[in-house]
Design a protein around this motif. Structure first.
Motif, short mmCIF file in Angstrom:
data_model
loop_
_atom_site.label_atom_id
_atom_site.label_comp_id
_atom_site.label_asym_id
_atom_site.label_seq_id
_atom_site.Cartn_x
_atom_site.Cartn_y
_atom_site.Cartn_z
N GLY A 139 21.75 -9.79 -58.43
CA GLY A 139 23.07 -9.29 -58.07
C GLY A 139 24.22 -10.08 -58.64
O GLY A 139 25.38 -9.65 -58.53
N THR A 140 23.94 -11.24 -59.26
CA THR A 140 25.03 -12.05 -59.81
C THR A 140 25.28 -11.69 -61.27
O THR A 140 24.52 -10.96 -61.90
CB THR A 140 24.73 -13.55 -59.69
OG1 THR A 140 23.52 -13.85 -60.40
CG2 THR A 140 24.56 -13.95 -58.23
N ASN A 141 26.37 -12.25 -61.80
CA ASN A 141 26.77 -11.99 -63.18
C ASN A 141 26.71 -13.27 -63.99
O ASN A 141 26.86 -14.38 -63.44
CB ASN A 141 28.21 -11.46 -63.23
CG ASN A 141 28.41 -10.25 -62.35
OD1 ASN A 141 27.50 -9.46 -62.14
ND2 ASN A 141 29.63 -10.09 -61.84
N SER A 142 26.50 -13.13 -65.29
CA SER A 142 26.48 -14.31 -66.13
C SER A 142 26.79 -13.95 -67.57
O SER A 142 26.84 -12.76 -67.93
CB SER A 142 25.12 -15.01 -66.05
OG SER A 142 25.20 -16.29 -66.65
N ALA A 143 27.00 -14.98 -68.39
CA ALA A 143 27.32 -14.76 -69.80
C ALA A 143 26.57 -15.74 -70.66
O ALA A 143 26.42 -16.92 -70.32
CB ALA A 143 28.82 -14.92 -70.03
N LEU A 144 26.07 -15.22 -71.78
CA LEU A 144 25.42 -16.03 -72.80
C LEU A 144 26.33 -16.03 -74.03
O LEU A 144 27.07 -15.06 -74.26
CB LEU A 144 24.05 -15.44 -73.18
CG LEU A 144 22.88 -15.55 -72.21
CD1 LEU A 144 23.17 -14.88 -70.87
CD2 LEU A 144 21.64 -14.94 -72.83
#
Lengths: 110, 113
Positions: free
Chosen positions: A16-21
């Motif tokens: 449910g969380t967001n992230s960035a690469l």
């Protein structure tokens, strides 16, 4: 030094969380591809980018050739998003081999 | 569309033996790329054909490795006198014309004992 620097090397996410690469390039990258390598080792195509932005479901990617970077955003992470993500850049025009980053291993937990 | 086909999926050879790996590109694709993946080196380019002609072999080790594309439907990577350091997953990719999206096969895992 590394022509394609990928960060972070590993990422732990809760569902449910967001992230960035991110990938930074020290070459004149003209196109970028993002792949997900699944546990069986297959490279699954996620995005093919000339400079610009694309979105596919919960994934969004951008490539800025002038600033020499690309990003992959994961929104609302799910268990099936686990795996190793690779970016790869083509240097120059006219058909070239891909130069790969070292990968980001993403682990999504409940 | 079956995707890029690679055979065998796994190959075990003894030191000094020869290994031949096969790749069948997606039908209609004119470009074939070979890469290999190891824990230490990551994913690295080996060689590239377009319309069956060799375009770039800058990543190929100078000795013992050779690649061919005798027709538009398959390419081979041959390793003579295999050494333990040749152990890797060898990946083949194809693209429509060479300057567009590449699609990868499942790879051949080569283990040299």
């Amino acid at each position: 030094g590394d022509k394609v620097k990928q960060s972070p090397s590993a990422l732990s996410l809760q569902e449910g969380t967001n992230s960035a690469l991110r990938c930074n390039f020290s070459i004149a990258a003209t196109t970028v591809q993002w792949f997900l390598q699944n546990p069986r080792g297959s490279l699954i195509n996620l995005f093919y980018l000339v400079p610009g932005t694309k979105e596919n479901g919960r994934l969004k990617s951008a490539f800025d050739s002038k600033e020499s970077y690309s990003t992959l955003h994961i929104r609302d992470a799910q268990l099936e998003d686990s795996g190793t993500y690779f970016c790869a850049a083509e240097e120059g025009q006219g058909g070239r081999a891909l130069i790969f980053g070292t990968g980001t291993t993403v682990s999504v937990s409940p | 569309n079956a995707g890029v086909i690679q055979t065998p999926r796994h190959k075990v050879t003894g030191k000094g033996q020869e290994a031949t790996l096969w790749c069948e590109p997606i039908s209609g694709h004119s470009a074939v790329f070979w890469y290999r993946q190891t824990i230490v080196q990551g994913l690295e380019f080996l060689t590239y054909f377009r319309n069956q002609a060799p375009i770039d072999d800058s990543g190929m080790p100078k000795e013992r490795f050779s690649a061919q594309m005798p027709n538009q439907s398959h390419s081979t990577l041959k390793i003579q006198s295999t050494q333990p350091q040749d152990s890797a997953v060898y990946l083949c990719a194809s693209s429509l014309q060479g300057e567009d999206e590449q699609y990868f096969g499942p790879g051949t895992r080569l283990t040299v004992l």
